[in-house]
Design a protein around this motif. Structure first.
Motif, mmCIF file in Angstrom:
data_model
loop_
_atom_site.group_PDB
_atom_site.id
_atom_site.type_symbol
_atom_site.label_atom_id
_atom_site.label_comp_id
_atom_site.label_asym_id
_atom_site.label_seq_id
_atom_site.Cartn_x
_atom_site.Cartn_y
_atom_site.Cartn_z
ATOM 1 N N LYS A 371 98.655 -0.772 79.112
ATOM 2 C CA LYS A 371 99.680 -1.379 78.789
ATOM 3 C C LYS A 371 100.811 -0.281 77.760
ATOM 4 C CE LYS A 371 99.014 -5.557 80.542
ATOM 5 N NZ LYS A 371 99.694 -5.972 81.628
ATOM 6 N N PRO A 372 102.002 -0.451 78.312
ATOM 7 C CA PRO A 372 102.850 0.510 77.371
ATOM 8 C C PRO A 372 102.554 0.547 75.758
ATOM 9 C CG PRO A 372 104.047 -1.015 78.900
ATOM 10 C CD PRO A 372 103.043 -1.393 78.823
ATOM 11 N N ALA A 373 102.553 1.931 75.352
ATOM 12 C CA ALA A 373 102.313 2.084 73.869
ATOM 13 C C ALA A 373 103.136 1.401 73.073
ATOM 14 C CB ALA A 373 102.569 3.725 73.719
ATOM 15 N N MET A 374 104.477 1.097 73.364
ATOM 16 C CA MET A 374 105.558 0.424 72.518
ATOM 17 C C MET A 374 105.022 -0.963 72.497
ATOM 18 S SD MET A 374 107.952 0.677 70.462
ATOM 19 C CE MET A 374 108.791 2.256 70.772
ATOM 20 N N THR A 375 104.504 -1.566 73.556
ATOM 21 C CA THR A 375 104.178 -2.770 73.664
ATOM 22 C C THR A 375 102.940 -3.087 72.549
ATOM 23 O OG1 THR A 375 104.782 -3.196 75.900
ATOM 24 C CG2 THR A 375 103.093 -4.581 75.053
ATOM 25 N N GLN A 376 102.051 -2.058 72.813
ATOM 26 C CA GLN A 376 100.912 -2.473 71.791
ATOM 27 C C GLN A 376 101.238 -2.283 70.286
ATOM 28 O OE1 GLN A 376 97.217 0.105 72.976
ATOM 29 N NE2 GLN A 376 98.647 0.846 74.889
ATOM 30 N N PHE A 377 102.207 -1.212 70.109
ATOM 31 C CA PHE A 377 102.763 -1.137 68.958
ATOM 32 C C PHE A 377 103.472 -2.196 68.328
ATOM 33 C CE2 PHE A 377 106.486 -0.297 66.083
ATOM 34 C CZ PHE A 377 105.959 0.291 64.920
ATOM 35 N N ALA A 378 104.057 -2.880 69.340
ATOM 36 C CA ALA A 378 105.018 -4.163 68.818
ATOM 37 C C ALA A 378 104.067 -5.312 68.296
ATOM 38 C CB ALA A 378 106.134 -4.521 69.668
ATOM 39 N N MET A 379 102.883 -5.312 68.891
ATOM 40 C CA MET A 379 101.931 -6.259 68.865
ATOM 41 C C MET A 379 101.326 -6.107 67.621
ATOM 42 S SD MET A 379 98.524 -7.205 70.966
ATOM 43 C CE MET A 379 97.580 -5.476 70.387
ATOM 44 N N ASN A 380 100.987 -5.137 67.162
ATOM 45 C CA ASN A 380 100.270 -4.646 66.025
ATOM 46 C C ASN A 380 101.240 -5.032 64.628
ATOM 47 O OD1 ASN A 380 98.028 -3.895 67.515
ATOM 48 N ND2 ASN A 380 98.819 -1.634 67.318
ATOM 49 N N TRP A 381 102.269 -4.585 64.728
ATOM 50 C CA TRP A 381 103.133 -4.954 63.680
ATOM 51 C C TRP A 381 103.543 -6.221 63.399
ATOM 52 C CZ3 TRP A 381 108.837 -1.979 63.357
ATOM 53 C CH2 TRP A 381 108.978 -2.172 61.971
ATOM 54 N N GLY A 382 103.816 -6.953 64.740
ATOM 55 C CA GLY A 382 104.060 -8.558 64.420
ATOM 56 C C GLY A 382 102.813 -9.000 64.004
ATOM 57 N N LEU A 383 101.754 -9.029 64.450
ATOM 58 C CA LEU A 383 100.590 -9.548 64.062
ATOM 59 C C LEU A 383 100.212 -9.380 62.561
ATOM 60 C CD1 LEU A 383 98.214 -9.204 66.921
ATOM 61 C CD2 LEU A 383 99.103 -11.548 66.253
ATOM 62 N N CYS A 384 100.348 -8.246 62.110
ATOM 63 C CA CYS A 384 99.989 -7.722 60.872
ATOM 64 C C CYS A 384 101.105 -8.770 59.739
ATOM 65 C CB CYS A 384 100.137 -6.322 60.593
ATOM 66 S SG CYS A 384 98.642 -5.646 61.295
ATOM 67 N N MET A 385 102.415 -8.382 60.042
ATOM 68 C CA MET A 385 103.328 -9.027 58.943
ATOM 69 C C MET A 385 103.206 -10.559 59.048
ATOM 70 S SD MET A 385 104.453 -6.379 57.275
ATOM 71 C CE MET A 385 102.723 -5.714 57.808
ATOM 72 N N GLY A 386 103.039 -11.226 60.508
ATOM 73 C CA GLY A 386 103.002 -12.517 60.310
ATOM 74 C C GLY A 386 101.689 -13.233 59.841
ATOM 75 N N ALA A 387 100.631 -12.401 59.859
ATOM 76 C CA ALA A 387 99.494 -13.000 59.152
ATOM 77 C C ALA A 387 99.794 -12.948 57.487
ATOM 78 C CB ALA A 387 98.330 -12.133 59.403
ATOM 79 N N LEU A 388 100.260 -11.999 56.944
ATOM 80 C CA LEU A 388 100.488 -11.881 55.780
ATOM 81 C C LEU A 388 101.517 -13.295 55.337
ATOM 82 C CD1 LEU A 388 101.230 -8.033 55.040
ATOM 83 C CD2 LEU A 388 99.194 -9.657 54.021
ATOM 84 N N VAL A 389 102.402 -13.335 56.054
ATOM 85 C CA VAL A 389 103.318 -14.780 55.740
ATOM 86 C C VAL A 389 102.168 -15.994 55.727
ATOM 87 C CG1 VAL A 389 105.099 -16.130 56.428
ATOM 88 C CG2 VAL A 389 105.386 -13.508 56.548
ATOM 89 N N VAL A 390 101.620 -16.110 56.534
ATOM 90 C CA VAL A 390 100.707 -17.367 56.823
ATOM 91 C C VAL A 390 99.716 -17.397 55.566
ATOM 92 C CG1 VAL A 390 98.975 -18.572 58.289
ATOM 93 C CG2 VAL A 390 100.729 -17.305 59.512
ATOM 94 N N ALA A 391 99.588 -16.306 54.937
ATOM 95 C CA ALA A 391 98.431 -16.235 54.066
ATOM 96 C C ALA A 391 98.879 -16.696 52.635
ATOM 97 C CB ALA A 391 97.481 -14.947 53.954
ATOM 98 N N ILE A 392 100.181 -16.683 52.574
ATOM 99 C CA ILE A 392 100.910 -17.051 51.362
ATOM 100 C C ILE A 392 100.274 -18.308 50.696
ATOM 101 C CG2 ILE A 392 103.096 -17.656 50.174
ATOM 102 C CD1 ILE A 392 104.574 -15.662 51.798
ATOM 103 N N PRO A 393 100.228 -19.444 51.245
ATOM 104 C CA PRO A 393 99.481 -20.397 50.466
ATOM 105 C C PRO A 393 98.198 -20.089 49.736
ATOM 106 C CG PRO A 393 100.521 -21.066 52.302
ATOM 107 C CD PRO A 393 100.573 -19.836 52.596
ATOM 108 N N SER A 394 97.224 -19.582 50.667
ATOM 109 C CA SER A 394 95.944 -18.913 50.189
ATOM 110 C C SER A 394 96.083 -18.201 48.680
ATOM 111 C CB SER A 394 95.146 -18.588 51.210
ATOM 112 O OG SER A 394 94.663 -19.456 51.915
ATOM 113 N N VAL A 395 97.117 -17.146 49.090
ATOM 114 C CA VAL A 395 97.145 -16.411 47.836
ATOM 115 C C VAL A 395 97.663 -16.838 46.503
ATOM 116 C CG1 VAL A 395 98.529 -14.205 46.906
ATOM 117 C CG2 VAL A 395 97.617 -14.172 49.477
ATOM 118 N N LEU A 396 98.636 -17.964 46.818
ATOM 119 C CA LEU A 396 99.203 -18.607 45.474
ATOM 120 C C LEU A 396 98.174 -19.481 45.123
ATOM 121 C CD1 LEU A 396 102.786 -19.397 47.049
ATOM 122 C CD2 LEU A 396 102.053 -17.750 45.643
ATOM 123 N N ALA A 397 97.239 -20.142 45.769
ATOM 124 C CA ALA A 397 96.213 -20.989 45.321
ATOM 125 C C ALA A 397 94.904 -20.316 44.647
ATOM 126 C CB ALA A 397 95.669 -21.731 46.697
#
Length: 421
Positions: A371-397
Motif C-alpha cells: 500500500k502507498p507509504a502515505m496511506t500507511q503514514f496517515a493510518m498511523n497518525w490517525g490511530l495514535c491521536m484518536g486512541a489518545l482522545v478515547v483514553a481521556i476518561p480513563s486518564v481522568l479516572a
C-alpha cells in the motif's frame, strides 16, 4: 536482539515481503494467545516457567533468517514467526506483570524506565554489532554472521530466565499475591472477565491496539526504503537508544514527587499528545519528500556520510524511536494504575499484547501488500491521536492509589497497605 533484527528493515533482507508476512504470522499468533491462553497460564505457573516456555522461540526465528540467506525458504521464516508469536506471548505477559507489580506504586514509573533502558540497550547494541558486521557490505542483505551473533545472544537471554523470582519471594508491601486455592482455570476465567469489563480498561484498549501499528511503516518504509544496509543498521541503533531516553523521560514524568498520581496521569497524557502531533507532523513533511524521491527511482541509496540529505531523515527516525518508548511506557503505567496483583496485571498485559499484536498484524499486512507509504503514514497518525482522545476518561479516572480500585480484585485480596518503601 529481535528489535535489532527487525529495525534494519525487512529483517536485513533486500525484499522485506517475507519478513513482513512473518511478522503478520507472529503478531496474529500473539493476538490469539496472549490474553486467553498465556494470561491464565501465568496465574497457574508463574513468570519463570512462562519465560522458559517462550524464550527459545527467538533464536529459532533468527535461525530461520539465516537459513533464508542460503535457501530462500520463506515458508520456514513465516512458520518460525508464528511459533515466535506464541513464545512472545509468554515472554511479554511475564515481563509486564513483573514490571508493573514487583515495585511499590510510587516507583512504577521508574520500574518502567529501568526496563525500557535495559530492553533497548539490547536493541542498540545488536544494531551496532550489525553495523560493524555489514560496514563494508556491497549488497543490501546482512551477513550470515549477523544472524549467528543474534542467535547466540538470544539463547543466552533465554537461559537466564531460570533466575526469575516468583511473586511470593518479592518483598513489596503492596504486592497482592494469589492464594494457591485460587489458582484454577474457572477462577482465572472469572478474573479475566471482571478485569476486562471494567470501563477504565475498555477506554484504554485503543491505546493498546495502536501501540505497534507504526513499526511496519517506520522500519520498512522510513528506514528500509530510504537508506543502504549499513546506514539502516546504524539507524536501528539510534532508534533503540532513543527509546532508552524516551523511557527514562516518561518514567521521570510519571513518578514526579511534586504531584499526586492523578495529576501525573494528566500531565503525561498532555505530553504524549503534544509530542505525538509534533513528531508525526515532521513525518508528514518527510513522507512528501520521500514520495518524490521514490517517483524518481531513488531507493535504499542514502548513506549516513551524506549529511546534507541524511541528517533530517535520520533525526526523524530517532524521534520515532523515542516516541515509541513514551507511548508504551504510558500504556504500561496506566495498566499498573489498575491493580497491584500480578494475576490482574498478567491479564491486562495479555490484553495489551493481544491488541497490540492485532494492530501490528494489520499494519504489517498492509505493508506487505505494498500500500502507498502515505496511506500507511496517515493510518498511523490517525490511530495514535484518536486512541489518545478515547483514553481521556480513563486518564481522568486514575485514583490516588490502587486501594481505591475495588473492581476486579479477587475476594482473597486485601486492601493495599500504605506505601512503606
Amino acid at each position: 536482539m529481535y528489535n535489532a533484527l527487525t529495525g534494519m528493515g525487512g529483517s536485513g533482507q533486500v525484499d522485506g515481503t517475507v519478513a513482513a508476512n512473518a511478522n503478520v504470522a507472529l503478531l496474529s499468533a500473539t493476538a490469539a494467545t496472549a490474553l486467553l491462553v498465556v494470561g491464565p497460564l501465568f496465574a497457574r505457573v508463574g513468570p519463570r516457567v512462562c519465560l522458559l516456555l517462550g524464550g527459545w522461540t527467538y533464536p529459532l526465528y533468527s535461525g530461520s533468517l539465516l537459513c533464508f540467506n542460503s535457501t530462500a525458504n520463506g515458508a520456514f521464516v513465516i512458520a518460525a514467526g508464528a511459533i515466535l508469536g506464541i513464545g512472545a506471548s509468554c515472554l511479554w505477559v511475564s515481563q509486564g506483570a513483573i514490571m508493573t507489580t514487583y515495585v511499590p506504586e510510587s516507583q512504577k514509573g521508574r520500574a518502567i524506565a529501568a526496563f525500557w533502558i535495559i530492553f533497548n540497550l539490547g536493541g542498540g547494541v545488536g544494531s551496532l554489532a550489525s553495523f560493524g558486521l555489514n560496514y563494508h557490505s556491497k549488497n543490501q542483505t546482512v551477513s550470515d554472521g549477523t544472524y549467528i551473533a543474534l542467535m547466540i545472544i538470544m539463547a543466552i537471554g533465554w537461559i537466564l530466565g531460570i533466575l526469575i523470582c516468583p511473586p511470593s519471594s518479592v518483598r513489596v508491601a503492596q504486592l497482592q499475591t494469589t492464594a494457591e486455592s485460587e489458582k484454577n482455570w474457572k477462577k482465572g476465567a472469572m478474573l479475566t472477565f471482571h478485569t476486562m469489563c471494567n470501563w477504565r480498561v475498555l477506554c484504554i484498549l485503543p491505546l493498546f491496539f495502536s501501540a505497534n501499528v507504526f513499526y511496519s511503516y517506520q522500519q520498512n518504509v522510513v528506514n528500509g526504503e530510504t537508506f543502504n544496509i549499513r546506514t539502516r543498521s546504524l539507524n536501528g541503533a539510534f532508534y533503540w537508544i532513543a527509546q532508552m531516553f524516551g523511557g527514562l523521560l516518561m518514567g521521570l514524568i510519571l513518578d514526579m514527587p511534586w504531584f499526586n498520581r492523578q495529576t501525573r496521569a494528566r500531565i503525561a497524557w498532555v505530553f504524549v499528545f503534544v509530542t505525538g502531533m509534533a513528531i508525526w507532523g515532521g513525518g508528514y513533511a518527510f513522507q512528501k519528500w520521500s514520495d518524490k524521491r521514490m517517483a524518481n527511482g531513488h531507493k535504499q541509496d542514502i548513506d549516513y556520510t551524506q549529511g546534507g540529505i541524511s541528517a533530517g531523515p535520520i533525526l526523524l527516525y530517532i524521534f520515532y524511536g523515542g516516541y515509541d518508548a513514551v507511548w508504551q511506557s504510558f500504556c504500561y503505567w496506566l495498566m499498573g494504575a489498575q491493580s497491584n496483583s500480578p494475576a490482574v496485571a498478567a491479564i491486562l498485559v495479555g490484553a495489551y499484547k493481544s491488541l497490540q499484536a492485532a494492530g501490528g498484524a494489520m499494519a504489517w499486512r498492509i505493508n506487505a501488500q505494498g500500500k502507498p507509504a502515505m496511506t500507511q503514514f496517515a493510518m498511523n497518525w490517525g490511530l495514535c491521536m484518536g486512541a489518545l482522545v478515547v483514553a481521556i476518561p480513563s486518564v481522568l479516572a486514575v485514583t490516588l492509589t490502587n486501594a481505591d480500585n475495588s473492581e476486579g480484585r479477587q475476594d482473597n485480596e486485601k486492601p493495599i497497605e500504605e506505601d512503606k518503601a
